[in-house]
Design a protein around this motif. Sequence first.
Motif, mmCIF file in Angstrom:
data_model
loop_
_atom_site.group_PDB
_atom_site.id
_atom_site.type_symbol
_atom_site.label_atom_id
_atom_site.label_comp_id
_atom_site.label_asym_id
_atom_site.label_seq_id
_atom_site.Cartn_x
_atom_site.Cartn_y
_atom_site.Cartn_z
ATOM 1 N N UNK A 1 0.789 -1.229 0.000
ATOM 2 C CA UNK A 1 0.000 0.000 0.000
ATOM 3 C C UNK A 1 0.828 1.289 0.000
ATOM 4 N N UNK A 2 1.897 1.392 0.805
ATOM 5 C CA UNK A 2 2.669 2.639 0.788
ATOM 6 C C UNK A 2 3.278 2.967 -0.577
ATOM 7 N N UNK A 3 3.398 1.959 -1.445
ATOM 8 C CA UNK A 3 3.989 2.170 -2.771
ATOM 9 C C UNK A 3 2.930 2.424 -3.845
ATOM 10 N N UNK A 4 1.669 2.425 -3.440
ATOM 11 C CA UNK A 4 0.581 2.559 -4.401
ATOM 12 C C UNK A 4 -0.067 3.941 -4.329
ATOM 13 N N UNK A 5 0.739 4.948 -4.148
ATOM 14 C CA UNK A 5 0.235 6.312 -4.043
ATOM 15 C C UNK A 5 0.959 7.224 -5.036
#
Length: 367
Positions: free
Chosen positions: A65-69
């Motif tokens: 998730x932290x890389x999907x922004x």
Amino acid sequence: MRILFIGDYSNLHSTLAKALRDSGHETYIISDRCGHMDVESDFYLKRMSGVRGGIKYLYDLFSLLPRLTGYDVVQLINTNFLNLRPGKIKYFFDRLKGENSTVFLTLAGNDYNFCKTCYEGKIFRYSEFKIGEDFTEFHKENPGVLYGWMSHANKMWSEYILYKIDGAMSVLPEYDMAARGLIGEKLTFTNLPIDLKSLPLPTFEVGYPVNITIGIRSGTELKKGTLKLLKLARKLEDSYPGKVIVDTFKDLSFKEYVKRISSSNIVLDQLYAYAPAMNALYAMALGKVAVTGGQKEYYDYLGWHDTKPVISISPSDNDIYERLLALVENKTEIIQRGKEGRRLVEKFNDSGIVADKFVKSWREKLA
């Protein structure tokens, strides 16, 4: 632009990502590499069986998730783009929608609306579930597939995601036919992308024996109608020894599949389609004759009416064997259809052309 693809079917998103990178965009893919097809993916995400598999899958998702922004575009392969129940998918969809500029949907594969359209029988003459008013053998043996997709949970989720997305791309006429009346201006028909640069140029040579190829994917033999097609091909091979040879294989990687059909003359694909999908289009790109869906709707969507290179079949056809026989006995027709099929793919399916359609839709929403 910075683009994130989530999910992949039959190398669709992977092919698009490569074409977009070649034109200067930054792209990333999260997928299970399409299982046995083993296509390219930047982040491998696959749910294994059992409770532990489910827990590991969620752990991997939260880790990602932290890389999907911060993406300009997030492109989802299907309404059910994660291997989770709709309620859990909604959480991740809302996170993606809130932390990226736009979210788009690729209409590919089964979803609630497509299966409902198949069931109602108002738009489609046939599908993997019904032929006219009659249910297919596949549905009779696997009723849970259709009714599972048409569950109340999937209905509510479909309505939610189709309302929330910024736009959608239909890659085949049948997906467009099912969704056009529902989401209208949000929908763009793009065609499927084929990476022509990665393929050898066709030679258009046909000798005897004529090679008929049919690939089988485990678990889809009844759904795709490949068992019926294989039976007809074997009958032809038995009737004309030395003149016809049938090459069948199961669950090859994508690269091995392309290599295998490169030595073929005729590729049998599936029975319930309205248009050639990825496997058939790659066959056409290689100058082979595709035997699959090539209905009037397909050519109407393309605006292509001068030739019909696909040997178009449907589950209601009773003369498939005779048509295959006539083709085997006419090497000139095999060559001509091969040339026309290649020309069609060059005009409508080259990955650069299809990628440009995606980019145009994205930019309209980003402007």
